[in-house]
Design an enzyme around this catalytic site. Structure first.
Site, short mmCIF file in Angstrom:
data_model
loop_
_atom_site.label_atom_id
_atom_site.label_comp_id
_atom_site.label_asym_id
_atom_site.label_seq_id
_atom_site.Cartn_x
_atom_site.Cartn_y
_atom_site.Cartn_z
N GLY A 1 -17.79 23.71 -17.76
CA GLY A 1 -16.70 23.30 -16.84
C GLY A 1 -15.64 22.51 -17.64
N ALA A 2 -16.17 21.39 -18.32
CA ALA A 2 -15.15 20.58 -19.03
C ALA A 2 -16.00 20.02 -20.04
CB ALA A 2 -14.32 19.65 -17.97
N GLU B 1 -15.96 16.16 -22.89
CA GLU B 1 -15.52 14.81 -22.92
C GLU B 1 -15.14 14.33 -24.34
OE1 GLU B 1 -20.02 14.44 -23.25
OE2 GLU B 1 -18.76 15.74 -22.06
N HIS C 1 -15.39 12.41 -13.99
CA HIS C 1 -16.67 12.59 -14.70
C HIS C 1 -16.20 12.61 -16.31
CE1 HIS C 1 -20.59 14.55 -15.37
NE2 HIS C 1 -20.02 14.89 -16.45
N GLU C 2 -15.19 13.22 -16.69
CA GLU C 2 -14.98 13.39 -18.01
C GLU C 2 -14.47 11.84 -18.36
OE1 GLU C 2 -16.27 15.76 -19.54
OE2 GLU C 2 -16.60 16.80 -17.79
#
Length: 898
Positions: A298-299, A301, A334-335
């Protein structure tokens, strides 16, 4: 996943030579879709050796290496390797030298490399858009070695100085800010023809050199860079700790940049809050987000350069549903949480992945989002979206501990799952409730400060939390992290109404655990809600169950409940009589003793017990029936998920499905009539989401009025291109109903929307909807479209069919098996095969299905998705057992024997 019989050296790099600084130079040719570069690694020789070993994927072509040794007198000795060995299994290169490298020597290794910008979404890869391609990296977990030769393990931190050579007119990005974008002027530093070729075209202005500031010490999986025709929007925040102003940007291509404002706003709002709660300033000079069309996870960090897919970060400013905004806000937060928890303090090895992901989920998507969007009630939403997601997976025999032994980093992709994320987050939330949020956050701050720019283990986190709370946190949490599964707490009451007796056993989704699977004793914070003598309610969060059985004083003649506010990672089994009393108390619209979280948890527990055989399904459905006057969306959301699960279990029993649909229509159609189909800016989030869920459930339950309304809206949308015809919150169900009850005309209209979507939400809705057709020719066309789709989208086509179209559920299984070798080859380098296995099988429900699947995979290499396969098989077995156990009771209740 354990390989305890093999020595650590089988999986870990030798530590006699360690990197301390990388100079990375990369030339990216987007037209030819290739990259090339030189890496200069400054090394510490810790033990005498004549071999240097590091990671490099076989897709990376390495030129001849050179080693420079610095002597104390300032002289430099240059060595060439006498031998080069490559191990494809461990992706390691070993250079041998004639002379022994002495301990304490400072050395510099220089290696040239070339590679292809492929579309596999790992390493340094290409992403496509309407006007061409651009490039970006995805290095977690072990993909940095596909882009550069490196020591590709989390523990082996170093600093990085990145230089990018790119075609003039494109934008280059990396973790740190650019410090020099002027044209490069040739100097004697260009030592050979390979390096000179890297800078070819710079003096004429065709190519541009971008140098970036040096990073802090960090792991290779957090290194990031990208090149392409990016545009950006910008904001900033002021550090509450130092007063520094830091720029914040979101980059993407020009056709999508107008949808990036919401993600930027969320980032701007959460950054100062993170600094305050951690009492640690964000250490980098900037924080960018790059939104990509092609992205595996999804992503991601990456420190200073977050990356992710369009659906994770883009929001249509002209109309986006609340669900999309929640998802984008949660992912962005979240990231950002990882900038501290993962990037500053990094897990020592992948066994501690949950330290990164569980914490970022709990902190980023719960505590911090609640501070900027309190109206979203995210702690209550957590009960369904994280806690119960974790419990559903952890109730399988094929579950794994949160802290999982994973010596082979090549298999780490299997544990990027709901146990590392959702269960990890849930045990931390339980701990926060137990010690109190202020002490919890203080302990986290102490932990971070003790491991700035270093690596850590679970024990290090417990040490910080113990110091802040005055409690032995390691003792409390040990089995929650290191043992598989979770408990069911069974409650009985004394006849005189003064005591409760509680017992803990492992909970499994298909029935009571056998003794060999029921050995763990958890330390359970019981969170006891009880009524005092004066009628007031209190929650005692200090009560612990750390034995198999125990008794506690409780006046059971007045309202009481265990797991008050649903913070615990366990389920509570009451007697049917007590459950009925609790249900009626919970159903009170005014003055109920039980909170929103309590009511959500009750629904999930009752339906889970119905599935496992601890409770009759009729009792669980009666609980739902009692709660039909509920006003909160989040309770209805839990009810909806569980009723859909019942329908999906008995999907081949058409009579029972219709009877269940009658019940669903009785529940949801009145809500549709009350709330209508129109959304208003004056609606709060709860009203909007309840309207959406009621319409979805009424439509799925085949309510004629709801279906007709959605069909008419789709027809107007398709004819006029009027975005207002379908509210953003209803895109998914409207597209699905249009195709499910339509023909080729509706199918073609949605297919066009998939090809040319206005927003990521439109495309996501179209993907799911294309799997809803009831026409064999059209479902075959959907399979064809799926095989030609972007890599990141293929699994969503499969999930659309597997979850939303019972008629072709087995067609999906056959499609996957017929194309298995093509898919296995196409996706061998990333996480995706496990999702294909999940989508293709987990919704089946017979013992024959289990036999068929086991036969199909008996000659396949399942090492990279064995967990997903075992979990899918467990899901089928549990469904089959539920059908066998509860069909008669379910039929009787639905026929009116309530």
């Amino acid at each position: 996943m354990s390989s305890e019989t093999l020595p650590a050296s089988t999986y870990r790099l030798p530590t006699d030579v360690l990197p301390k600084h990388y100079e990375v130079t990369i030339r990216t040719n987007l037209e030819r879709e290739v990259f090339e570069g030189i890496i200069i690694v400054h090394l510490n020789i810790l033990e005498p050796t004549n071999t240097i070993t590091f990671n490099a994927n076989e897709s990376l072509s390495l030129s001849v290496a050179a080693l420079a040794l610095s002597s104390s007198d300032g002289s430099v000795q240059s060595l060439k390797p006498t031998n080069k060995a490559y191990d494809s299994k461990t992706e390691r290169v070993s250079y041998s030298f004639a002379d022994t490298l002495a301990a304490g020597t400072n050395a510099t290794l220089r290696v040239g490399f070339t590679g292809v910008l492929e579309g596999g979404m790992t390493g340094y890869y290409k992403s496509t858009w309407d006007k061409g391609i651009y490039s970006l990296t995805q290095f977690e977990a072990t993909y940095a070695r596909k882009a550069i030769p490196c020591w590709d393990e989390p523990l082996l931190k170093a600093t990085f100085a990145v230089t990018m050579i790119s075609q003039t007119g494109t934008v280059s990005l990396s973790n740190m800010p650019a410090i020099d974008t002027s044209s490069f002027i040739a100097t004697p530093a260009l030592v050979d023809d390979f390096e000179k070729a890297l800078y070819s075209g710079v003096e004429s202005g065709e190519w541009t050199v971008t140098r970036f500031e040096t990073t802090p010490p960090m792991s290779t999986y957090l290194l990031a860079y990208a090149n392409g025709p990016f545009k950006y929007i910008e904001s900033s925040y002021t550090s509450p700790l130092s007063g520094k102003v830091r720029p914040l940007r979101v980059y993407t291509t020009e056709d999508k940049i107008h949808q990036a404002q919401f993600a930027l706003d969320v980032k701007r709002r959460v950054m100062p809050i993170y600094e305050e709660v951690f009492d640690v300033e964000y250490p980098l000079p900037k924080l960018d987000t790059l939104v990509a069309n092609d992205f595996d996870a999804g992503a991601m960090e990456n420190w200073g350069l977050i990356t992710g897919r369009t659906s994770a970060f883009l929001v249509d400013p002209n109309g986006t549903g609340i669900t999309t905004k929640k998802r984008v806000a949660g992912i962005q937060s979240h990231e950002v949480a990882h900038m501290w928890f993962g990037n500053i303090a990094t897990m020592e090895w992948w066994s501690y992945l949950w330290l990164n992901e569980g914490f970022a989920t709990m902190m980023g998507q719960n505590i911090i989002i609640d501070k900027i969007f309190p109206e979203w009630k995210v702690d209550s939403e957590f009960v369904t979206n994280q806690l119960n997601k974790a419990l559903r997976l952890d109730a399988k025999l094929s579950s794994h501990p949160v802290e999982v032994d994973c010596p082979d980093a090549n298999k780490i992709g299997q544990i990027f799952d709901n146990l590392s994320y959702a269960k990890g987050a849930s045990v931390l939330r339980m701990l926060s409730y137990y010690v109190g949020e202020p002490k919890f956050l203080k302990g986290v701050s102490l932990y971070l400060k003790s491991h700035l720019y270093g690596n850590s283990t679970t024990a290090d986190l417990w040490e910080g939390l113990s110091q802040a709370s005055g409690t032995d946190i390691g003792k409390v949490m040990e089995n929650w992290i290191t043992k598989i599964g979770f408990p069911v707490v069974t409650v009985s009451e004394s006849e005189d109404g003064t005591k409760i007796k509680v017992r803990q056993d492992r909970f499994l989704e298909d029935g009571p655990a056998e003794p060999k699977d029921n050995e763990t004793i958890w330390t359970i914070p019981l969170s006891l809600l009880k009524t005092n003598a004066d009628g007031t309610l209190t929650i005692d969060r200090s009560i612990i169950l750390n034995t198999r059985e125990a008794e506690f004083d409780v006046d059971t003649r007045k309202p009481w409940k265990l797991n008050a506010d649903s913070p615990g990672v366990f389920r509570v089994l009451y007697t049917p009589q007590r459950l009925s009393l609790i249900a009626h108390e919970a159903a009170k619209t005014i003055g109920s003793a039980f909170s929103l979280n309590d009511r959500i948890g009750l629904v999930h527990d009752a339906m889970a017990f119905a599935k496992s055989g601890h409770l009759k399904i009729s009792a669980a459905l009666e609980l739902v029936n009692i709660l039909r006057s509920e006003r909160e969306f989040l309770v209805w959301d839990g009810i909806s998920q569980n009723l859909s699960n019942v329908v999906d279990t008995w999907w081949e029993n058409t009579d029972l499905v219709e009877a269940l649909n009658v019940f669903r229509r009785e529940l949801y159609v009145p809500l549709v009539k009350k709330l209508g189909f129109e959304y208003s800016d004056q609606d709060d989030a709860d009203t909007s989401e309840l309207r959406t869920r009621a319409i979805e459930q009424a439509a799925l339950a085949k309510d004629p009025g709801t279906i007709q309304e959605l069909q008419q809206r789709f027809a107007r949308y398709a004819e006029t291109d009027d975005d207002h015809a379908i509210p953003a919150d209803l895109l998914k169900i409207t597209f699905q109903i249009a195709i499910q009850y339509g023909g080729s005309q509706e199918y073609n209209a949605v297919a066009k929307l998939y090809d040319n979507p206005k927003t990521p939400s439109v495309q996501a809705a179209a993907i799911r909807a294309l799997g809803a057709t009831q026409d064999k020719e059209l479902i075959d066309r959907t399979f064809e479209i799926a095989m030609k789709a972007r890599d990141q989208d293929v699994m969503f086509f499969l999930f659309g069919i597997g979850q939303g179209n019972p008629k072709f559920r087995r067609e999906l299984m056959w499609f996957f098996e017929e194309n298995y070798h093509i898919l296995d080859k196409r996706f061998e380098g990333n996480f995706t095969m496990r999702y294909f296995v999940q989508a293709s099988y987990e919704n089946l429900s017979t013992k024959q299905d289990v036999q068929h699947i086991e036969e199909f995979f008996k000659d396949k290499d399942t090492s990279k998705y064995s967990q997903a396969l075992a979990q899918a098989l467990d899901s089928i077995k549990a469904r089959a057992a539920w059908i066998e156990r509860s069909t008669e009771d379910l039929t009787s209740w639905l026929n009116g024997a309530k």
